[in-house]
Write an enzyme that holds these catalytic residues in place. Sequence first.
Site, PDB file in Angstrom:
ATOM      1  N   HIS A  11      31.626  38.259  70.034  1.00  0.00           N
ATOM      2  CA  HIS A  11      32.821  39.098  70.183  1.00  0.00           C
ATOM      3  C   HIS A  11      32.493  40.314  71.053  1.00  0.00           C
ATOM      4  O   HIS A  11      33.196  40.614  72.013  1.00  0.00           O
ATOM      5  CB  HIS A  11      33.328  39.542  68.812  1.00  0.00           C
ATOM      6  CG  HIS A  11      34.298  40.685  68.861  1.00  0.00           C
ATOM      7  ND1 HIS A  11      35.573  40.552  69.362  1.00  0.00           N
ATOM      8  CD2 HIS A  11      34.177  41.997  68.508  1.00  0.00           C
ATOM      9  CE1 HIS A  11      36.198  41.722  69.302  1.00  0.00           C
ATOM     10  NE2 HIS A  11      35.371  42.623  68.791  1.00  0.00           N
ATOM     11  N   ASP A  44      41.880  45.376 103.255  1.00  0.00           N
ATOM     12  CA  ASP A  44      41.240  44.515 102.251  1.00  0.00           C
ATOM     13  C   ASP A  44      40.007  45.243 101.756  1.00  0.00           C
ATOM     14  O   ASP A  44      39.768  46.391 102.126  1.00  0.00           O
ATOM     15  CB  ASP A  44      40.853  43.158 102.875  1.00  0.00           C
ATOM     16  CG  ASP A  44      40.751  42.069 101.801  1.00  0.00           C
ATOM     17  OD1 ASP A  44      40.059  42.299 100.784  1.00  0.00           O
ATOM     18  OD2 ASP A  44      41.364  40.993 101.968  1.00  0.00           O
ATOM     19  N   TRP A 100      25.566  42.577  69.813  1.00  0.00           N
ATOM     20  CA  TRP A 100      25.693  42.737  71.266  1.00  0.00           C
ATOM     21  C   TRP A 100      24.646  43.701  71.798  1.00  0.00           C
ATOM     22  O   TRP A 100      24.374  43.741  72.982  1.00  0.00           O
ATOM     23  CB  TRP A 100      27.107  43.186  71.663  1.00  0.00           C
ATOM     24  CG  TRP A 100      27.329  44.667  71.613  1.00  0.00           C
ATOM     25  CD1 TRP A 100      27.675  45.400  70.517  1.00  0.00           C
ATOM     26  CD2 TRP A 100      27.198  45.592  72.692  1.00  0.00           C
ATOM     27  NE1 TRP A 100      27.763  46.720  70.847  1.00  0.00           N
ATOM     28  CE2 TRP A 100      27.478  46.874  72.184  1.00  0.00           C
ATOM     29  CE3 TRP A 100      26.877  45.482  74.049  1.00  0.00           C
ATOM     30  CZ2 TRP A 100      27.441  48.028  72.975  1.00  0.00           C
ATOM     31  CZ3 TRP A 100      26.847  46.649  74.830  1.00  0.00           C
ATOM     32  CH2 TRP A 100      27.124  47.900  74.299  1.00  0.00           C
ATOM     33  N   SER A 126      27.018  40.102  89.419  1.00  0.00           N
ATOM     34  CA  SER A 126      28.436  40.181  89.751  1.00  0.00           C
ATOM     35  C   SER A 126      28.911  41.633  89.757  1.00  0.00           C
ATOM     36  O   SER A 126      29.592  42.081  90.676  1.00  0.00           O
ATOM     37  CB  SER A 126      29.231  39.357  88.743  1.00  0.00           C
ATOM     38  OG  SER A 126      30.574  39.727  88.766  1.00  0.00           O
ATOM     39  N   SER A 127      28.529  42.384  88.735  1.00  0.00           N
ATOM     40  CA  SER A 127      28.965  43.783  88.657  1.00  0.00           C
ATOM     41  C   SER A 127      28.400  44.600  89.797  1.00  0.00           C
ATOM     42  O   SER A 127      29.087  45.456  90.366  1.00  0.00           O
ATOM     43  CB  SER A 127      28.489  44.412  87.353  1.00  0.00           C
ATOM     44  OG  SER A 127      29.171  43.870  86.281  1.00  0.00           O
ATOM     45  N   HIS A 150      24.638  53.495  77.250  1.00  0.00           N
ATOM     46  CA  HIS A 150      25.536  54.630  77.156  1.00  0.00           C
ATOM     47  C   HIS A 150      26.396  54.809  78.399  1.00  0.00           C
ATOM     48  O   HIS A 150      27.613  54.899  78.292  1.00  0.00           O
ATOM     49  CB  HIS A 150      24.883  55.926  76.709  1.00  0.00           C
ATOM     50  CG  HIS A 150      25.965  56.844  76.272  1.00  0.00           C
ATOM     51  ND1 HIS A 150      26.577  56.727  75.046  1.00  0.00           N
ATOM     52  CD2 HIS A 150      26.685  57.765  76.953  1.00  0.00           C
ATOM     53  CE1 HIS A 150      27.596  57.563  74.982  1.00  0.00           C
ATOM     54  NE2 HIS A 150      27.682  58.201  76.122  1.00  0.00           N
ATOM     55  N   GLU A 190      27.244  52.546  80.209  1.00  0.00           N
ATOM     56  CA  GLU A 190      28.144  51.398  80.127  1.00  0.00           C
ATOM     57  C   GLU A 190      29.449  51.755  79.403  1.00  0.00           C
ATOM     58  O   GLU A 190      30.524  51.321  79.807  1.00  0.00           O
ATOM     59  CB  GLU A 190      27.432  50.240  79.406  1.00  0.00           C
ATOM     60  CG  GLU A 190      28.311  49.067  79.012  1.00  0.00           C
ATOM     61  CD  GLU A 190      28.860  48.286  80.196  1.00  0.00           C
ATOM     62  OE1 GLU A 190      28.268  48.360  81.277  1.00  0.00           O
ATOM     63  OE2 GLU A 190      29.892  47.621  80.011  1.00  0.00           O
ATOM     64  N   TYR A 205      30.929  54.510  79.392  1.00  0.00           N
ATOM     65  CA  TYR A 205      31.771  55.289  80.320  1.00  0.00           C
ATOM     66  C   TYR A 205      32.298  54.407  81.435  1.00  0.00           C
ATOM     67  O   TYR A 205      33.395  54.635  81.949  1.00  0.00           O
ATOM     68  CB  TYR A 205      31.019  56.515  80.837  1.00  0.00           C
ATOM     69  CG  TYR A 205      30.899  57.509  79.714  1.00  0.00           C
ATOM     70  CD1 TYR A 205      31.966  58.349  79.423  1.00  0.00           C
ATOM     71  CD2 TYR A 205      29.797  57.529  78.883  1.00  0.00           C
ATOM     72  CE1 TYR A 205      31.916  59.197  78.341  1.00  0.00           C
ATOM     73  CE2 TYR A 205      29.737  58.375  77.802  1.00  0.00           C
ATOM     74  CZ  TYR A 205      30.798  59.205  77.527  1.00  0.00           C
ATOM     75  OH  TYR A 205      30.750  60.030  76.449  1.00  0.00           O
ATOM     76  N   SER A 265      45.906  58.796  84.593  1.00  0.00           N
ATOM     77  CA  SER A 265      46.159  59.931  85.481  1.00  0.00           C
ATOM     78  C   SER A 265      47.151  59.566  86.587  1.00  0.00           C
ATOM     79  O   SER A 265      47.734  60.441  87.216  1.00  0.00           O
ATOM     80  CB  SER A 265      44.859  60.412  86.128  1.00  0.00           C
ATOM     81  OG  SER A 265      43.927  60.758  85.140  1.00  0.00           O
ATOM     82  N   HIS A 323      21.387  59.228  71.359  1.00  0.00           N
ATOM     83  CA  HIS A 323      22.232  59.532  70.200  1.00  0.00           C
ATOM     84  C   HIS A 323      22.619  58.245  69.458  1.00  0.00           C
ATOM     85  O   HIS A 323      23.185  58.312  68.380  1.00  0.00           O
ATOM     86  CB  HIS A 323      23.468  60.347  70.587  1.00  0.00           C
ATOM     87  CG  HIS A 323      24.465  59.648  71.443  1.00  0.00           C
ATOM     88  ND1 HIS A 323      25.229  60.268  72.375  1.00  0.00           N
ATOM     89  CD2 HIS A 323      24.820  58.347  71.514  1.00  0.00           C
ATOM     90  CE1 HIS A 323      26.009  59.412  72.971  1.00  0.00           C
ATOM     91  NE2 HIS A 323      25.783  58.231  72.473  1.00  0.00           N
ATOM     92  N   HIS A 324      22.296  57.097  70.051  1.00  0.00           N
ATOM     93  CA  HIS A 324      22.481  55.845  69.325  1.00  0.00           C
ATOM     94  C   HIS A 324      21.277  55.561  68.426  1.00  0.00           C
ATOM     95  O   HIS A 324      21.237  54.545  67.753  1.00  0.00           O
ATOM     96  CB  HIS A 324      22.644  54.683  70.308  1.00  0.00           C
ATOM     97  CG  HIS A 324      23.859  54.823  71.180  1.00  0.00           C
ATOM     98  ND1 HIS A 324      25.086  54.340  70.810  1.00  0.00           N
ATOM     99  CD2 HIS A 324      24.029  55.407  72.386  1.00  0.00           C
ATOM    100  CE1 HIS A 324      25.963  54.614  71.774  1.00  0.00           C
ATOM    101  NE2 HIS A 324      25.344  55.264  72.737  1.00  0.00           N
ATOM    102  N   THR A 332      35.442  66.052  78.702  1.00  0.00           N
ATOM    103  CA  THR A 332      36.432  65.123  78.159  1.00  0.00           C
ATOM    104  C   THR A 332      37.646  65.900  77.663  1.00  0.00           C
ATOM    105  O   THR A 332      38.787  65.505  77.883  1.00  0.00           O
ATOM    106  CB  THR A 332      35.819  64.295  77.018  1.00  0.00           C
ATOM    107  OG1 THR A 332      34.548  63.815  77.454  1.00  0.00           O
ATOM    108  CG2 THR A 332      36.698  63.118  76.659  1.00  0.00           C
ATOM    109  N   LYS A 381      39.916  66.869  80.454  1.00  0.00           N
ATOM    110  CA  LYS A 381      40.808  65.793  80.888  1.00  0.00           C
ATOM    111  C   LYS A 381      42.034  65.707  79.973  1.00  0.00           C
ATOM    112  O   LYS A 381      43.164  65.621  80.457  1.00  0.00           O
ATOM    113  CB  LYS A 381      40.072  64.446  80.900  1.00  0.00           C
ATOM    114  CG  LYS A 381      38.857  64.450  81.804  1.00  0.00           C
ATOM    115  CD  LYS A 381      38.488  63.064  82.267  1.00  0.00           C
ATOM    116  CE  LYS A 381      39.472  62.606  83.306  1.00  0.00           C
ATOM    117  NZ  LYS A 381      38.911  62.379  84.628  1.00  0.00           N
ATOM    118  N   ARG A 430      27.811  48.118  58.935  1.00  0.00           N
ATOM    119  CA  ARG A 430      28.452  47.207  59.878  1.00  0.00           C
ATOM    120  C   ARG A 430      27.685  45.890  59.908  1.00  0.00           C
ATOM    121  O   ARG A 430      26.590  45.785  59.370  1.00  0.00           O
ATOM    122  CB  ARG A 430      28.501  47.831  61.272  1.00  0.00           C
ATOM    123  CG  ARG A 430      27.140  48.026  61.895  1.00  0.00           C
ATOM    124  CD  ARG A 430      27.164  48.901  63.124  1.00  0.00           C
ATOM    125  NE  ARG A 430      27.694  48.204  64.285  1.00  0.00           N
ATOM    126  CZ  ARG A 430      27.431  48.559  65.554  1.00  0.00           C
ATOM    127  NH1 ARG A 430      26.637  49.588  65.809  1.00  0.00           N
ATOM    128  NH2 ARG A 430      27.957  47.902  66.560  1.00  0.00           N
TER     129      ARG A 430
END
Lengths: 517, 388
Positions: free
Chosen positions: A68, A97, A133, A161-162, A245, A247, A249, A260, A294-295, A320, A323, A442
Site C-alpha cells: 500500500h 513541448d 515501505w 524514471s523520476s 524526508h 521525498e 516534500y 496557489s 526526526h524519524h 510552511t 504559505k 502501527r
Amino acid sequence: MGDHGPAKGLSRWLFTTNHKDIGTLYLWFSFAMFLVGGIFALVIRAELFEPGLQIVQPEFFNQMTTMHGLVMVFGAVMPAFVGLANWLVPMMIGAPDMALPRMNNWSFWILPFAFFMMLSSLFVEGGAPNFGWTFYAPLSTTYAPPSVTFFIFAVHIMGASSIMGSINIIATIMNLRAPGMTYMKMPLFVWTWFITAYLLIAVMPVLAGVVTMMLMDIHFGTSFFSAAGGGDPVLFQHIFWFFGHPEVYIMILPAFGIVSQIIPTFSRKPLFGYDSMVYATASIAFLSFIVWAHHMFTVGMPLAGELFFMWATMLIAVPTGVKVFNWVTTMFRGSISFETPMLFSIAFVILFTIGGFSGLMLAIAPADFQYHDTYFVVAHFHYVLVPGAIFGIMAAVYYWLPKWCGNMYDETLGKTHFWLSFVGLNVTFFPMHFVGLAGMPRRIPDYALQFADFNQIASVGAFLFGASQVFFMFIVIKTIMGGKKATDQVWESAEGLEWTIPSPAPYHTFTTPPEVK
Amino acid sequence: MSLDLSKSLTPVCRVLAGAGLLFGSAAVMAESAVEPAQRWGVNMTPGVTEISRGIYDLHMLIFWICVVIGILVFGVMFYSMYKFRHSKGAKPATFHENTTVEVIWTVVPALILIGMGIPASSMLMDMYDDAEDAEVSVLITGYQWKWKYEYMDEGVSFFSNMRTSRGEINNIEPKGEHYLLEVDNPLVIPTDTKVRFLITANDVIHAWWVPAFAVKQDAIPGFINTAWTVVEEEGVYRGQCAELCGRDHGFMPIVVNAMEKSEYNSWLGARQAEAAELAQLIKQEKTFDELMDVGKDVYNKQCVVCHGANGEGGVGKAIAGSPVATGPMDQHLSVMVNGVPGTAMQAFGAQLNEIELAAVVTYARNQWGNNMGDSVQPVDVYNFKQAN
Ligand SMILES: [Cu+2]
C-alpha cells in the site's frame, strides 16, 4: 509541421513524444495505481475492523501495508504530479513541448514495468515485500523474502524514471520559457515543480544507493547493514531518511503550487505574497535535507543529534506557516465562489494545516518517544498526504480537466465527490490520532480490545473514501465523453497562458512562443 | 536553568489539560494506566513516572498552542468564506503583497516555536541520562517474537512470550480482558527505584515500549541502547513492540509488574532459587517418557508457529522426515542450540534450558513418523553447550 494530429491506435500511446499524451498516460497510470493501492488499504482496514484475525494472516497483512505504501507513494502520487507537470508546465510557460520529448516517453514507459515486477511478487513463493515501505534492514535484507530482489530492481527503475522526468522538467523550465516569462513571473505550480525536480535529482540516487547496498548484502556477501559482519543497521535508516524526508516534500510541494493557482482564481484576487511563496518553497526544500533523523528519535541518537534534528524540524513550520497565511490572506477580502476545485483547495489548506500541527507535535523529540511508530504517526502522514497530495491532485484535475478535454465536468457530481471524500477521509484518519495516543502501535494486524471502537469507525470511513474514488473515475470519464463545452478561459478569473489557448488544448500549442508582458 | 523552566511550565499545562474539553478523558486515562484499559481512549496516558508526566504535559502544551493557532487561522478563513462570498456580490480587493505582514508572520511563529523548543529541550536533557547510578539493571533483548529479560547482577534471566492463545486470535475462543497484552513471564521491577534498561536485539530491529513509563527505545542487533525509569506506583503496565519486526510483530507484548522493593526482593530470591534448582535437575537422568512429555509441551509452545502442529513445516522446514531430526544427534543439537544463521530458526540454546532442549530434541526424533528410538539427556545437552 505544427498542425499535424496524433498518430492512430495504440502506437500513438506507445511512441508518443507529445507532452499532453504523456501527461495523460501518467495520469491514468497513477489513477490505476491509486485504485490498486486503495484496494490494499481496504484489505488492511477490513482486517482491522474487529480485533482478532478474520480476513488475512499476519504475513499477508504485512505485505499489504508494505505494498500500500510503496504503490501510493511511487505509483500514485509521484506519477500523478509528473503527469500534471507534463500537461501544464509547457502550457504555463508558453513552450511547445517538453525539452526532451523522447526521454519523456521513456521515463513514462519504464514505469509500468517497474510496477508489474513489484506487484507480481505478490504471487511468488515467499510473498511480496513485507517489511514496510520504509524497508528497514535487517528485516529487508537478511530476513527478507526472496522477492526483495525484484523490489530492489523495481525501485531502481522508478528512480531512473523520476530522475529522467526531473531532468526534463528542469530543462524545460530553464530553456523553453516564452520571451518575457522571467523566473519571477512563472506560475507557482511551475515554481514548485522546478524546486521539486531538484529535490528528486538530489535524493533519488540516494535511494538507489541504499537499495544497491541491500542488494550487495543479500547476494554478494557484504555487511553494510548487518551488525554480525561489522555493519550498522542504523546506517540504513540514516540513508533511507536522507532520501525519505525530502521525498515527503516531493509529494507536497507541487500540491502547494496547485492550490496557489486555484485559490486566487476562485477568490478573484491575485495570490497574496507571490515572492514570499517562492522563497518559502525554496526554504522548505532546503530544510528538508537537514531534518531526516526526526524519524529516528528512538534509535538511540546522542543528545546533540536529538536537539539538532528537533530544532531544525520545528523550523520548517515557519515557511510552511507563511504559505498557509498567504493562502488565507488571498481569500481575505476576495470574492469567493465554491466550485469543486476550490472546495478541494480549501479542504487542502485546512486539513494539511491539521497535519502540520500533528507534525509539529511529532517534532518535539521528548514527546515523539510516545508518538513514534503509533497510529498517531499514521494519522499525521495521512493528513498531509491524502488531503495534501491527493486533494491537490484532485483539485488540479477538476480545475484543468475542461482545458484538457474541452468539456465541463458536472458541478453537482464534482461537489458530491468532494463531500464524500472529505467525510470519508476524516472519518478514516481522525480516529487514528486517538488510538495512536492511547497506545496502538502501527503496522499490527490485530490489536488490544480497547482500540476496537475507533478502528471500526476508521474502517467504515475507509470504505466510504474508497467508494467515492470510483465515483471520481465515473465523473472524469463522463466529462471526457461529453458535457457542456468549456470556454477557452474556463474560469472567469483564471490567469495564465494555459487559459489563452482553445479548449480542448490543441495537440500542439505555442509552436510560436507567446509574448509575455 | 532549562530544568526549572520545564518545572514551572508543568502547572500551566495541568490547568490547560484539566480544562480540556476535547481531551476530557485525560483524567480517566490517569487511572487506566494501571488497568483495565479504557475503551474510547483518546489521549496519551500521563503515566506513572516523572518523565512520563513531563512528556504528557509537554504534549498537552503543544497541543493547546496548536489549537489556539488553528482557531485563529481557520477563524479568518471561515470568516472570509462567509463574508466575502461571490454569491453575496462581494467585490474583490486587489492587494497582493505586504512586506510588513510577511515579516510579522515569519517572526511571530518563530518566537512561538522557540517557546515550545525550550521546554522540549530541557525535557530531553532530563531524559538523557546513562543511568549509571541505577540500582537494578535489566538487559532486554528482542527476539522474533518475544522478549528476553536478564537481571544483570542477579543471575536471573527468562523469556517473556505472549500468553494470548491462537484460539483467541482466530476468534475460536472468547477474547480475554488483556487480549494480546498478556505474557507468561512479566518483567518485574521495584517501585521508587531507578531501573536501567539495556536494550538490544538478536535478529531484526524491535522497539521496547511501555507507554506508562514513556520509555520507548529501539532494540537494534549489534547495539545496546539505554533507557531508565523510576516507577512511582505499583501495578501491572502493558506495552508492545513498536518497530515492525516481521510476521508476529503484533504479538510480542510487554508486561511489567512493578512491586514494592521488599516484594521485588523476595520475587528475585525465589527466581534465584529456581535457577539453582534447575542446575540440580539438569544433572538428573530423565526417562524417555518424561522427555517426550516435556518435549511435547515445549514444541507446542515454542516451535508450532513455524513448524506446524504435525511437524509438517510452514515458515520453518518440516520436522517430520527431516534429515536433521533423523540424522546424527550432534547435528540436531547444533541446529537447536545455535540455530540456522540467517533464517528464522533461532539459537534456542539461550532460550530453552537443558531439560527443555533435551526433551524437544527427543520428541522431534520420535514423533510424526520419525522413528529414531533414541533420546538425549539434559546433561548431554549441557556438555554439548559447553563444548560448542
Ligand atoms: Cu518486535
